[in-house]
Write a protein that holds these residues in place. Structure first.
Motif, PDB file in Angstrom:
ATOM      1  N   ASP A 173       0.830  -1.206   0.000  1.00 49.96           N
ATOM      2  CA  ASP A 173       0.000   0.000   0.000  1.00 49.96           C
ATOM      3  C   ASP A 173       0.870   1.264   0.000  1.00 49.96           C
ATOM      4  OD1 ASP A 173      -2.442   1.209  -0.163  1.00 49.96           O
ATOM      5  OD2 ASP A 173      -2.783   1.260   2.001  1.00 49.96           O
ATOM      6  N   MET A 174       1.811   1.311  -0.942  1.00 48.26           N
ATOM      7  CA  MET A 174       2.743   2.443  -1.093  1.00 48.26           C
ATOM      8  C   MET A 174       2.711   2.907  -2.538  1.00 48.26           C
ATOM      9  SD  MET A 174       6.362   1.383   0.597  1.00 48.26           S
ATOM     10  CE  MET A 174       6.541   1.024   2.328  1.00 48.26           C
ATOM     11  N   PRO A 175       3.013   4.175  -2.786  1.00 47.16           N
ATOM     12  CA  PRO A 175       3.153   4.611  -4.180  1.00 47.16           C
ATOM     13  C   PRO A 175       4.333   3.888  -4.837  1.00 47.16           C
ATOM     14  CG  PRO A 175       3.049   6.495  -2.684  1.00 47.16           C
ATOM     15  CD  PRO A 175       3.186   5.272  -1.836  1.00 47.16           C
ATOM     16  N   ILE A 176       4.213   3.615  -6.136  1.00 47.69           N
ATOM     17  CA  ILE A 176       5.281   2.895  -6.832  1.00 47.69           C
ATOM     18  C   ILE A 176       6.588   3.678  -6.802  1.00 47.69           C
ATOM     19  CG2 ILE A 176       4.640   3.758  -9.121  1.00 47.69           C
ATOM     20  CD1 ILE A 176       5.556   0.938 -10.165  1.00 47.69           C
ATOM     21  N   GLY A 177       6.512   5.004  -6.829  1.00 50.59           N
ATOM     22  CA  GLY A 177       7.726   5.827  -6.761  1.00 50.59           C
ATOM     23  C   GLY A 177       8.468   5.615  -5.453  1.00 50.59           C
TER      24      GLY A 177
END
Length: 198
Positions: A171-175
């Motif tokens: 549940d993290m941004p891909i960046g």
């Protein structure tokens, strides 16, 4: 030609995003089936979630067999309490949170039972509850990297997940996943390079 390449690239990204959405939707569907009594759904749930759980537990307990025990206990507890899970809110992340709590409780219990006297949570995480059985690189990674960096490296580099899949699992941004993965690899190279010079 450049416009054609851009369209092809955008098409690939769209297909990948659609595939990942479908995988997430399928997992949610299997969780709902399991909650409704279809125990056959467990196979898909396990295959889709076991690696993130294992590496989350491994980071804390530093022992393969203990990590597997934590993983089993996580499935037993979580699947017995599915009414507490809010559908559509990232089932894998929910499982990982449960696994981390079980692993920390396990290590604290081991620390109380051993004569080492570790009570501080950071010390427990750093040294583990018993003699380590991890391969050297896993041990180095657990000592050098922050917990989220460790999980990302294990999932991307060891388990072979794509960064986009890891982003969804955690549940993290891909960046953020890409940056933490690169930083973690840099830390490991620096640490191992420093050892080679000694």
């Amino acid at each position: 030609k450049r416009a054609q390449k851009c369209l092809l690239y955008e098409g690939r990204i769209a297909r990948r995003a659609e595939r990942e959405f479908m995988n997430g939707a399928k997992l949610e569907s299997k969780v709902a089936q399991y909650a409704a009594g279809d125990r056959r759904a467990f196979d898909y749930i396990y295959e889709s979630t076991n690696r993130p759980l294992y590496f989350a537990a491994l980071y804390i307990v530093r022992d393969k067999s203990y990590a597997e025990d934590v993983m089993q206990e996580t499935y037993l507890r979580a699947l017995g309490a599915l009414e507490r899970y809010t559908a559509g809110t990232n089932f894998t992340a929910w499982l990982v949170k449960i696994a981390k709590n079980i692993a920390l409780n396990h290590v604290k219990k081991s620390a109380r039972e051993s004569p080492s006297g570790f009570t501080d949570e950071q010390e427990i995480r750093k040294y583990g509850g018993k003699e380590t059985e991890l391969p050297y690189i896993f041990d180095v990674a657990a000592k050098v990297l922050a917990e989220d960096e460790y999980r990302i490296v294990m999932l991307c580099q060891v388990a072979g997940y794509k960064r986009r899949e890891v982003a969804e699992m955690l549940d993290m941004p891909i960046g953020t996943v890409t940056w933490k993965n690169n930083e973690a690899l840099k830390k490991l190279r620096q640490h191992l390079g420093g050892e080679g010079r000694q």
